[in-house]
Design a protein around this motif. Structure first.
Motif, short mmCIF file in Angstrom:
data_model
loop_
_atom_site.label_atom_id
_atom_site.label_comp_id
_atom_site.label_asym_id
_atom_site.label_seq_id
_atom_site.Cartn_x
_atom_site.Cartn_y
_atom_site.Cartn_z
N SER A 17 2.32 1.80 -3.39
CA SER A 17 1.28 2.30 -4.28
C SER A 17 1.07 3.80 -4.05
N VAL A 45 -6.36 6.69 0.41
CA VAL A 45 -6.83 5.30 0.43
C VAL A 45 -5.68 4.35 0.73
N ASP A 46 -4.58 4.50 -0.01
CA ASP A 46 -3.43 3.62 0.21
C ASP A 46 -2.84 3.82 1.61
N SER A 67 0.83 -1.21 0.00
CA SER A 67 0.00 0.00 0.00
C SER A 67 0.86 1.26 0.00
N GLU A 100 -7.50 13.33 -3.82
CA GLU A 100 -8.59 12.60 -3.17
C GLU A 100 -8.32 11.10 -3.13
N VAL A 101 -7.48 10.60 -4.03
CA VAL A 101 -7.20 9.16 -4.12
C VAL A 101 -6.10 8.74 -3.15
N LEU A 102 -5.18 9.62 -2.85
CA LEU A 102 -3.98 9.26 -2.10
C LEU A 102 -4.23 8.70 -0.70
N ASN A 105 1.62 6.70 -6.84
CA ASN A 105 0.52 7.62 -7.19
C ASN A 105 0.90 9.07 -6.94
N MET A 161 -1.19 11.87 -9.09
CA MET A 161 -2.57 11.41 -8.96
C MET A 161 -3.39 12.42 -8.16
N ASN A 162 -4.69 12.44 -8.42
CA ASN A 162 -5.61 13.33 -7.71
C ASN A 162 -5.48 13.12 -6.20
#
Length: 455
Positions: A406, A422-423, A403, A418-420, A410, A415-416
């Motif tokens: 990843s 999560v990992d 994770s 908002e996604v970061l 990202n 990467m956006n």
């Protein structure tokens, strides 16, 4: 679900002994103890003070046994609950009678590992430390005991905490960027966040890479001694054990069955397996011994391939070599006290240790080679060595590393935002599985069910 009732169990081994201990933990511990224990001195049970007296049946006052009783007031106890330990004579009957009295006065019989589970649930120790308690009890060498004690003392937990700190920092930073985009918090974000995540990843790498060494210290390893008849396999077993365990004669085929013994080699618990001499034979019993020997070679962690250094390398030796295949192997060239004539195949690259079981020459080097095959040159320092030793821990740390990698990928790819997170949250959950912060109840039950009752 944690029910705060009062539990009790016998905490000493089953059988006769000098002392038996009945342990009680929970809110009713003190009243139960006072109902069956009559101290010789006035003043009653005081916290962390031993009292001498008699255990009696409450109804009749009949003597059960004389005893020493210690009361430990919460939270200064193993479970962080009120705890009472009754130390009596170690006979099976007397200890059982005292336990039955305690239960009749309101306690219930503890489940396996429930005292340690309560210590974990009450925050006295984390799950790594709780699991290490059982490893301390089952340790078979000084090195495995030191590893378990370091885990119990929290040294492994501290290393895991540094990983968690890096993840928490990165998560807080990224979430601040998401929540307050108008503020100037994104200056050099990649450099700043990676400055915290990179050390966490490096620590995860180190912990995961140390698993193999930690596992073998905790669980031990199996080592097969293989070779043709009369090369000195049984003599080697006796030499490593420092006792005459196997019959040694000049008659080929003396060993026909498997002989297993556990020995401490430089702190490593090693299960040695002496096998029948591998050769062609018309004897049905010897044939079965050879079959068992060939069957065990692929299942061993390491093979000691014993050859007679004073005799030419022949087809029987070659047969064993083919059976070993790619298995981890050390060639033990025995009989160094005689002229050496054996020549190994040029394409065989396993390490070779020359010894004499007759004189003892080279045996210390062989012990070092066996240890190095598993510890890869890492010194086992009883004062400093800390490692992951359980597959459960390794698997969770692998998930955390995946994770985090990843997240880094990202982040570097832009990467956006908002996604970061999560990992990062996945990594945090995986690390929490190790210490027990995010471990499911069924896993906790499985872990503590492996403990003995009374611990």
């Amino acid at each position: 679900m944690y029910v705060r009732d009062t539990i009790a169990a016998i905490s000493t081994a089953v059988g006769e002994g000098g002392i038996g201990i009945v342990r009680i933990s929970g809110p009713a511990s003190l009243p139960i103890a006072e109902s069956i224990f009559k101290a010789k001195s006035n003043g009653g049970l005081k916290s962390h003070r031993f009292s001498y007296g008699a255990v009696v049946t409450p109804e009749s006052g009949d003597l059960v046994d004389e005893a020493m009783v210690v009361y430990m007031k919460a939270p200064n106890s193993y479970t962080r609950e009120d705890v009472v330990e009754i130390q009596c004579h170690g006979g099976t009957l007397v200890v059982s009678r005292i336990l039955n009295l305690v239960i009749s006065e309101g306690a219930r019989l503890a489940e396996p590992g429930e005292f340690t589970k309560r210590a974990f649930l009450n925050g006295r120790i984390d799950l790594v430390q709780a699991e290490a308690v059982m490893d301390v009890i089952s340790s078979r060498t000084d090195a495995s005991l030191a590893l378990a004690q370091h885990q119990r003392e929290g040294l492994l937990s501290k290393r895991i905490a540094t990983v968690k700190d890096g993840i928490v920092y990165a998560l807080a930073y990224v979430e601040a960027l998401i929540d307050f985009p108008e503020d100037d918090v994104d200056i050099a974000v990649e450099t700043d966040v990676l400055g915290k995540v990179s050390p966490a990843l490096a620590e995860l790498d180190s912990l995961i890479e140390g698993f193999d060494e930690g596992r073998v210290l905790r669980d031990g390893v199996s080592v097969v001694i293989a070779g043709k008849p009369n090369v000195g396999k049984s003599s080697l077993l006796n030499t490593l054990l420092k006792e005459k365990r196997a019959i040694v004669t000049s008659v080929p085929g003396t060993t026909r069955d498997l002989i297993e013994e556990v020995v401490n080699i430089n702190g490593l618990p090693v299960k040695l397996l002496d096998t029948a001499g591998i050769r062609e034979s018309d004897d049905q019993v010897e044939q079965e011994g050879v079959r068992l020997s060939l069957d065990r070679i692929p299942r061993a962690d390491l093979v000691l391939f014993v050859i007679d250094g004073s005799a030419p390398f022949d087809e029987d030796d070659a047969t064993i070599l083919r059976a070993i295949g790619a298995k981890s192997c050390i060639v033990v060239e025995n009989k160094s006290d005689l002229p050496s004539v054996a020549v190994l195949p040029s394409d065989f690259s396993a390490p070779v240790v020359t010894i004499s079981t007759h004189t003892g020459s080279g045996v210390p080097s062989l012990r070092d080679a066996i240890t190095n095959a598993f510890m890869h040159g890492h010194a086992i320092d009883s004062r400093e060595y800390v490692a992951v030793s359980k597959a459960r821990h390794r698997d969770s740390l692998l998930k955390a590393r995946t994770s985090l990698r990843s997240f880094v990928s990202n982040l570097e790819a832009g990467m956006n935002l908002e996604v970061l997170p999560v990992d990062l949250r996945d990594a945090l959950d995986a690390v929490g599985e190790v210490t027990g912060e995010t471990t499911a109840d069924d896993i906790l039950d499985r872990i503590f069910s492996s403990f003995c009752i009374g611990k």
